[in-house]
Design an enzyme around this catalytic site. Structure first.
Site, PDB file in Angstrom:
ATOM      1  CG  MET A 165       2.389  11.305  -9.854  1.00  0.00           C
ATOM      2  SD  MET A 165       1.466  12.068 -11.188  1.00  0.00           S
ATOM      3  CE  MET A 165       2.274  11.388 -12.578  1.00  0.00           C
ATOM      4  CB  CYS A 166       2.552  16.681  -6.704  1.00  0.00           C
ATOM      5  SG  CYS A 166       4.363  16.635  -7.465  1.00  0.00           S
ATOM      6  N   GLY A 167       0.234  16.105  -5.505  1.00  0.00           N
ATOM      7  CA  GLY A 167      -0.948  16.437  -4.977  1.00  0.00           C
ATOM      8  C   GLY A 167      -0.940  17.829  -5.071  1.00  0.00           C
TER       9      GLY A 167
ATOM     10  CG  ASN B 286      -0.895  15.269 -10.063  1.00  0.00           C
ATOM     11  OD1 ASN B 286       0.189  14.669  -9.848  1.00  0.00           O
ATOM     12  ND2 ASN B 286      -1.950  14.903 -10.000  1.00  0.00           N
TER      13      ASN B 286
ATOM     14  CB  VAL C 157       1.939  16.792  -1.222  1.00  0.00           C
ATOM     15  CG1 VAL C 157       1.134  17.558   0.347  1.00  0.00           C
ATOM     16  CG2 VAL C 157       0.736  16.059  -2.034  1.00  0.00           C
TER      17      VAL C 157
END
Length: 690
Positions: free
Chosen positions: A1-3, A99, A72
């Site tokens: 899980m990210c951006g 993501n 990120v």
């Protein structure tokens, strides 16, 4: 899980689709920036997404300086540096940022190694995106199972793709700015890239932010659930669909037995939960008093005991851990006692996050900043606070129960549409046509009163434009907002606004045809709620945005598409079950499927929607907060709100204890917070074009 944050420079010599006008010439430098500064700008954009991925970050800029991918990372699967993004193909021509979580990745990886000889860098689930695209082209999307948003660039073909999962669990926004296509996980990421936010007043009037691809910000749109956006050779931008909900013909009887269908749901849900336990970090679960989260917790516990999965074994946590929100018991909104009884039955640890008025007030503005849109209820602040609890104990992943109501038929608004036509798909129902008509009249009156009390207006239906397009179902009217009296008189220059028409217009023409001729009205209602309110509200401010604000990944087994495709084929009478003695049981099919895993109290409990209390004392923390936010100066700075319609709202809400006034006050206060945090320009009347 990210951006993710992405910049693509477009070819200014070609016109863009979607009515985007391009006039300025391409300057031959990356997206309006010199190559040296694009990395700095992208880094600033990633700073605003750091909450989504605090563990590491990375970026890649193409050799021709036209594409920049930023990422990120919240490390969950493959914690090594091999999981750091962007990912790159074996030959260096394909690049991607992802993501989300992709399930069954180990099987897909093994197939790609065997069939294509693909060499993977590490063991991250998201790395399969590059390999699948290499093997299947744009058809790779059909192979993905899970919650995801992604951007991929094929440098040989000069082909860019931005895609979003089937239900819109993961966010993905895009805008066009000075020759640049910008794509990101949150709109705030556009701020360092030159974006100057403006209100989309027409969108707010239409409820477009809630029901279609628009957002409260002018020119910023969502990639629709189950869709992908493409840019070919830096030319036109196109949006295409790769998946959609479908339902069977309402006049064809289902040949299966009741037991067969129940068992089919049970086995698929167990599989969905099992897949979502895959992680290299502890996994917890959100637990309320409802059947949805209780089912997930019960199945998770069953798998834990049966298979010995090491869930939550870190820092001395030797048992499965659940998290719940606890409101003041006197409010009537607290479900923590029931959650406690479920946890005791399962023998698992339950962590309570206590929320009083002061706790809600102090988190309100931050929760709005992360949501990036309004909400009529304060429940989003409670979910924002709840997501603090897992991180405090070292959990990065939680399983949640969102989505069951839209899949299995759980909301009160669905009952009138269930009763609107006979269910020929299930001839075994004991609901006679005479009784159905009688119950329909009663259900419509009950639904109207229920939604009126929640600051929503159940408009008259049966001969409106929206009704005629959607086979006269009443569910769209139950979603129509009650904020239209708040808008300034000049906003009438945008023309008439009817949220019900917005909902109808958001439905593809082919789908409207199925609603009119093929689908049962209940299934049409499920479609409407799934495509609008679920994707744009519940999965946003009550899902991803609240969770990722605290670097917590939410996984939603009840929205696993292999499960939902099976459930969608079931007859309406198994989703809402009629019994002469007990009346109607919503989500009956889910209740039966998960009965072995939940306590009897939860099995028999009627639907109670997650909501924050609506009665707050005078001169308390919330009253003072709204007095500070909803001032004449702040409201007039918005530009599109009529102060004369707003000035008494706070008094009516906290002194007169008017629920509708409280919800409207809540909305205006959130607009003020967005205006201040984003620096949004004051909306002004549209110039006369005559």
């Amino acid at each position: 899980m990210c951006g993710i944050s992405v910049i693509v420079a477009l070819d200014q010599k070609k016109n863009l689709k979607n009515n985007i006008d391009v006039t300025s010439p391409h300057e031959g430098i990356v997206n309006g920036f010199h190559r040296r500064s694009v990395s700095e700008k992208l880094e600033e954009s990633l700073d605003l997404l750091a909450h989504r991925g605090p563990d590491s970050r990375g970026q890649w800029v193409s050799e021709d300086s036209r594409v920049a991918l930023g990422h990120v990372r919240l490390a969950i699967v493959d914690l090594s540096p091999n999981g750091v993004q962007p990912f790159h193909g074996m030959d260096g021509s394909i690049h991607a940022v992802v993501n989300g979580e992709l399930y069954d990745a180990d099987r897909i990886r093994a197939d790609l190694i065997r069939e294509a000889g693909y060499v993977f860098k590490g063991h991250s689930d998201c790395e399969i995106v590059v390999a699948l695209y290499k093997q299947h082209g744009i058809s790779f999307l059909r192979h993905l199972r899970g919650e995801f948003a992604l951007c991929l660039y094929d440098s040989r073909a000069k082909y860019f793709v931005a895609a979003r999962d089937r239900y819109g669990i993961k966010p993905l926004f895009w805008t066009y700015l000075e020759g640049k296509l910008l794509v990101a996980s949150e709109a705030k990421a556009f701020l360092p890239l030159g974006w100057k936010p403006k209100w989309d007043v027409k969108c707010l009037m239409d409820d477009g932010w809630r029901h279609d691809q628009r957002t409260p910000f002018e020119g910023v749109n969502k990639v629709r659930p189950g869709h992908y956006l493409t840019c070919n050779a830096f030319g036109s931008i196109e949006m295409r669909q790769y998946w959609d909900l479908n339902f069977p013909n309402k006049v064809v009887a289902d040949p299966r037995t009741e037991e067969e269908i129940v068992e089919g749901v049970r086995s698929r849900l167990l599989d969905a939960v099992r897949l979502r336990l895959r992680a290299d970090v502890p996994v917890g679960v959100y637990l309320s008093g409802g059947v949805d989260s209780s089912a997930v917790a019960g199945m998770m516990c069953h798998l834990f005991k049966e298979r010995g999965n090491k869930i939550g074994i870190e820092k001395g946590l030797e048992r499965m851990t659940c998290f719940t929100i606890a409101f003041d018991e006197a409010s009537g909104m607290d479900e923590s006692r029931i959650a406690e009884r479920t946890a005791q039955h399962l023998g698992v640890t339950l962590i309570k996050k206590y929320m009083n008025e002061e706790e809600i007030a102090k988190r309100f503005e931050d929760a709005v900043w992360h949501s990036e849109h309004q909400n009529y209820d304060l429940n989003f602040v409670g979910k924002f606070a709840l997501s603090e609890a897992p991180r405090e104990l070292g959990f990065k992943v939680v399983l949640t129960g969102e989505g069951a109501d839209e899949v299995f038929g759980g909301y009160p608004a669905f009952l009138p549409d269930f009763l609107r036509e006979p269910d020929h798909a299930w001839p075994y129902s004991n609901l006679t046509d005479e009784e159905r008509q009688k119950q329909l009249t009663k259900a419509e009156l009950v639904a109207a009163e229920f939604y009126k009390g929640r600051a929503l207006k159940l408009l008259s239906h049966g001969d409106s434009l929206a009704d005629r397009q959607l086979n006269n179902i009443s569910s769209p009217a139950s979603l129509a907002s009650y904020t239209f009296p708040l808008f300034a008189p000049w906003t009438s220059s945008y023309g008439e606004s009817d949220p019900c028409v917005t909902i109808a217009n958001n439905v593809d023409g082919r789908v409207r045809e199925r609603m009119l001729k093929k689908w049962h009205p209940l299934h049409s209602a499920l479609y409407i709620w799934t495509k609008g309110n679920l994707a744009n509200v519940l999965l946003a401010c009550l899902g991803d945005r609240s969770e990722m604000a605290h670097s917590v990944e939410g996984r939603l087994p009840l929205l696993d598409h292999e499960l939902t495709e099976y459930v969608n084929k079931a007859p309406p009478s198994l989703k809402i079950r009629y019994n002469k003695e007990n009346g109607f049981s919503e989500k009956w099919l889910l209740r039966e499927a998960v009965k072995p895993f939940i306590i009897e109290e939860v099995y028999n409990r009627k639907k109670h929607g997650y909501a924050a209390p609506t009665g707050w004392p005078r001169d308390g923390p919330l009253h003072k907060l709204f007095q500070r936010l909803v001032t004449r100066e702040n409201v007039e700075r918005l530009g599109f709100v009529d102060w004369s319609s707003v000035e008494d709202l706070v008094h009516k809400a906290f002194v007169g204890h008017n629920t509708v006034a409280l919800r409207c006050t809540n909305v205006v206060a959130q607009w003020v917070v967005l205006s201040q945090r984003f620096g949004i320009e004051t909306a002004t009347p549209v110039p006369d074009s005559t």
